[in-house]
Motif scaffolding. Structure first.
Motif, PDB file in Angstrom:
ATOM      1  N   GLU A   8       0.801  -1.226   0.000  1.00 17.42           N
ATOM      2  CA  GLU A   8       0.000   0.000   0.000  1.00 17.42           C
ATOM      3  C   GLU A   8       0.835   1.278   0.000  1.00 17.42           C
ATOM      4  OE1 GLU A   8      -3.275  -0.101  -0.382  1.00 17.42           O
ATOM      5  OE2 GLU A   8      -3.290  -2.293  -0.283  1.00 17.42           O
ATOM      6  N   GLY A   9       2.082   1.171   0.483  1.00 21.74           N
ATOM      7  CA  GLY A   9       2.948   2.338   0.525  1.00 21.74           C
ATOM      8  C   GLY A   9       2.773   3.209   1.764  1.00 21.74           C
ATOM      9  N   HIS A  10       1.986   2.759   2.726  1.00 18.80           N
ATOM     10  CA  HIS A  10       1.745   3.511   3.963  1.00 18.80           C
ATOM     11  C   HIS A  10       1.275   2.551   5.049  1.00 18.80           C
ATOM     12  CE1 HIS A  10      -2.631   3.175   3.566  1.00 18.80           C
ATOM     13  NE2 HIS A  10      -2.437   3.382   2.269  1.00 18.80           N
ATOM     14  N   LEU A  11       1.146   3.069   6.255  1.00 16.47           N
ATOM     15  CA  LEU A  11       0.645   2.264   7.374  1.00 16.47           C
ATOM     16  C   LEU A  11      -0.588   2.895   8.011  1.00 16.47           C
ATOM     17  CD1 LEU A  11       3.936   1.054   9.086  1.00 16.47           C
ATOM     18  CD2 LEU A  11       2.223  -0.327   7.908  1.00 16.47           C
ATOM     19  N   LYS A  12      -1.381   3.567   7.215  1.00 16.90           N
ATOM     20  CA  LYS A  12      -2.648   4.121   7.704  1.00 16.90           C
ATOM     21  C   LYS A  12      -3.713   3.037   7.524  1.00 16.90           C
ATOM     22  CE  LYS A  12      -1.218   8.735   6.659  1.00 16.90           C
ATOM     23  NZ  LYS A  12      -0.831   9.486   5.496  1.00 16.90           N
ATOM     24  N   VAL A  13      -3.735   2.113   8.463  1.00 19.60           N
ATOM     25  CA  VAL A  13      -4.562   0.915   8.372  1.00 19.60           C
ATOM     26  C   VAL A  13      -5.897   1.160   9.063  1.00 19.60           C
ATOM     27  CG1 VAL A  13      -4.666  -1.550   8.905  1.00 19.60           C
ATOM     28  CG2 VAL A  13      -2.457  -0.473   8.415  1.00 19.60           C
ATOM     29  N   LYS A  40      -0.971   1.102  19.666  1.00 13.83           N
ATOM     30  CA  LYS A  40      -0.789   2.544  19.802  1.00 13.83           C
ATOM     31  C   LYS A  40      -1.328   3.028  21.152  1.00 13.83           C
ATOM     32  CE  LYS A  40      -1.787   6.959  17.597  1.00 13.83           C
ATOM     33  NZ  LYS A  40      -2.450   7.639  16.471  1.00 13.83           N
ATOM     34  N   SER A  41      -2.482   2.543  21.549  1.00 13.20           N
ATOM     35  CA  SER A  41      -3.072   2.998  22.806  1.00 13.20           C
ATOM     36  C   SER A  41      -2.301   2.485  24.025  1.00 13.20           C
ATOM     37  CB  SER A  41      -4.540   2.600  22.899  1.00 13.20           C
ATOM     38  OG  SER A  41      -4.677   1.207  23.010  1.00 13.20           O
ATOM     39  N   ARG A  42      -1.542   1.408  23.856  1.00 11.46           N
ATOM     40  CA  ARG A  42      -0.771   0.827  24.964  1.00 11.46           C
ATOM     41  C   ARG A  42       0.735   1.050  24.817  1.00 11.46           C
ATOM     42  NH1 ARG A  42      -4.267  -4.468  23.996  1.00 11.46           N
ATOM     43  NH2 ARG A  42      -6.139  -3.808  25.086  1.00 11.46           N
ATOM     44  N   ARG A  43       1.129   1.974  23.953  1.00 15.52           N
ATOM     45  CA  ARG A  43       2.547   2.162  23.657  1.00 15.52           C
ATOM     46  C   ARG A  43       3.379   2.534  24.874  1.00 15.52           C
ATOM     47  NH1 ARG A  43      -0.109   6.336  20.899  1.00 15.52           N
ATOM     48  NH2 ARG A  43       0.276   8.398  21.749  1.00 15.52           N
ATOM     49  N   ALA A  47       8.195  -2.179  25.601  1.00 19.20           N
ATOM     50  CA  ALA A  47       9.641  -2.064  25.803  1.00 19.20           C
ATOM     51  C   ALA A  47      10.225  -1.191  24.698  1.00 19.20           C
ATOM     52  CB  ALA A  47      10.280  -3.449  25.769  1.00 19.20           C
ATOM     53  N   ALA A  48      11.332  -0.558  25.004  1.00 26.06           N
ATOM     54  CA  ALA A  48      11.975   0.361  24.059  1.00 26.06           C
ATOM     55  C   ALA A  48      12.335  -0.321  22.746  1.00 26.06           C
ATOM     56  CB  ALA A  48      13.216   0.969  24.688  1.00 26.06           C
ATOM     57  N   ASP A  49      12.771  -1.582  22.811  1.00 28.30           N
ATOM     58  CA  ASP A  49      13.149  -2.277  21.573  1.00 28.30           C
ATOM     59  C   ASP A  49      11.941  -2.549  20.683  1.00 28.30           C
ATOM     60  OD1 ASP A  49      12.344  -4.204  23.533  1.00 28.30           O
ATOM     61  OD2 ASP A  49      13.249  -5.796  22.318  1.00 28.30           O
ATOM     62  N   LYS A  50      10.791  -2.825  21.284  1.00 26.39           N
ATOM     63  CA  LYS A  50       9.566  -3.043  20.496  1.00 26.39           C
ATOM     64  C   LYS A  50       9.121  -1.734  19.834  1.00 26.39           C
ATOM     65  CE  LYS A  50       9.201  -7.326  21.615  1.00 26.39           C
ATOM     66  NZ  LYS A  50       9.658  -8.352  20.697  1.00 26.39           N
ATOM     67  N   LEU A  51       9.188  -0.654  20.579  1.00 21.24           N
ATOM     68  CA  LEU A  51       8.840   0.649  20.009  1.00 21.24           C
ATOM     69  C   LEU A  51       9.779   0.994  18.859  1.00 21.24           C
ATOM     70  CD1 LEU A  51       7.987   2.779  23.146  1.00 21.24           C
ATOM     71  CD2 LEU A  51       6.463   2.234  21.248  1.00 21.24           C
ATOM     72  N   GLN A  52      11.058   0.675  19.015  1.00 16.63           N
ATOM     73  CA  GLN A  52      12.028   0.965  17.963  1.00 16.63           C
ATOM     74  C   GLN A  52      11.732   0.153  16.708  1.00 16.63           C
ATOM     75  OE1 GLN A  52      14.426   3.433  18.016  1.00 16.63           O
ATOM     76  NE2 GLN A  52      14.359   2.944  15.851  1.00 16.63           N
ATOM     77  N   GLN A  53      11.342  -1.100  16.872  1.00 23.03           N
ATOM     78  CA  GLN A  53      10.981  -1.934  15.722  1.00 23.03           C
ATOM     79  C   GLN A  53       9.798  -1.337  14.979  1.00 23.03           C
ATOM     80  OE1 GLN A  53      10.299  -5.863  17.251  1.00 23.03           O
ATOM     81  NE2 GLN A  53      12.473  -6.282  17.566  1.00 23.03           N
ATOM     82  N   LEU A  54       8.805  -0.859  15.719  1.00 22.46           N
ATOM     83  CA  LEU A  54       7.635  -0.240  15.096  1.00 22.46           C
ATOM     84  C   LEU A  54       8.019   1.069  14.410  1.00 22.46           C
ATOM     85  CD1 LEU A  54       5.060  -0.943  17.925  1.00 22.46           C
ATOM     86  CD2 LEU A  54       5.142  -2.048  15.680  1.00 22.46           C
ATOM     87  N   ALA A  55       8.883   1.840  15.045  1.00 25.15           N
ATOM     88  CA  ALA A  55       9.349   3.094  14.448  1.00 25.15           C
ATOM     89  C   ALA A  55      10.123   2.819  13.168  1.00 25.15           C
ATOM     90  CB  ALA A  55      10.210   3.856  15.443  1.00 25.15           C
ATOM     91  N   LEU A  59       6.088   3.853  11.780  1.00 25.08           N
ATOM     92  CA  LEU A  59       5.024   4.354  12.628  1.00 25.08           C
ATOM     93  C   LEU A  59       5.560   5.515  13.463  1.00 25.08           C
ATOM     94  CD1 LEU A  59       3.584   0.926  13.715  1.00 25.08           C
ATOM     95  CD2 LEU A  59       2.478   2.588  12.234  1.00 25.08           C
ATOM     96  N   ASP A  60       5.176   6.735  13.093  1.00 22.97           N
ATOM     97  CA  ASP A  60       5.719   7.908  13.757  1.00 22.97           C
ATOM     98  C   ASP A  60       5.309   8.020  15.231  1.00 22.97           C
ATOM     99  OD1 ASP A  60       3.140   8.356  12.864  1.00 22.97           O
ATOM    100  OD2 ASP A  60       3.490  10.430  12.294  1.00 22.97           O
ATOM    101  N   TRP A  61       4.181   7.429  15.618  1.00 29.55           N
ATOM    102  CA  TRP A  61       3.765   7.486  17.012  1.00 29.55           C
ATOM    103  C   TRP A  61       4.637   6.602  17.905  1.00 29.55           C
ATOM    104  CZ3 TRP A  61       2.608   2.634  18.518  1.00 29.55           C
ATOM    105  CH2 TRP A  61       2.019   1.749  17.608  1.00 29.55           C
ATOM    106  N   ALA A  62       5.467   5.750  17.316  1.00 28.05           N
ATOM    107  CA  ALA A  62       6.317   4.860  18.092  1.00 28.05           C
ATOM    108  C   ALA A  62       7.646   5.492  18.466  1.00 28.05           C
ATOM    109  CB  ALA A  62       6.553   3.555  17.326  1.00 28.05           C
ATOM    110  N   THR A  63       7.891   6.709  17.999  1.00 25.98           N
ATOM    111  CA  THR A  63       9.187   7.353  18.299  1.00 25.98           C
ATOM    112  C   THR A  63       9.114   8.145  19.575  1.00 25.98           C
ATOM    113  OG1 THR A  63       8.607   9.249  16.918  1.00 25.98           O
ATOM    114  CG2 THR A  63       9.922   7.503  15.928  1.00 25.98           C
TER     115      THR A  63
END
Length: 63
Positions: A8-13, A40-43, A47-55, A59-63
């Motif tokens: 899709e070229g994005h992650l606006k799911v 997102k609601s439980r970010r 753990a920091a490593d999981k957030l980094q993987q999502l970033a 996913l800009d909300w994971a940074t």
């Protein structure tokens, strides 16, 4: 998630979106929209490593 982004070229799911993935030659249906919404609601509890993987996926909300 990477499969969706590549296609899709994005992650606006949309919350109702389901994605079919193949793992070890078996198809599985994943509620990707629900997963992303819940994550997102439980970010704050992730753990920091999981957030980094999502970033790293974009996913800009994971940074």
């Amino acid at each position: 998630m990477a499969q969706y982004k590549d296609r899709e070229g994005h992650l606006k799911v949309a919350r109702a979106h389901t994605e079919t993935v193949v793992v070890e030659d078996q198809e599985h249906t994943v509620k990707l929209g629900v997963f992303l919404s819940n994550t997102k609601s439980r970010r704050g509890k992730l753990a920091a490593d999981k957030l980094q993987q999502l970033a790293n996926l974009g996913l800009d909300w994971a940074t």
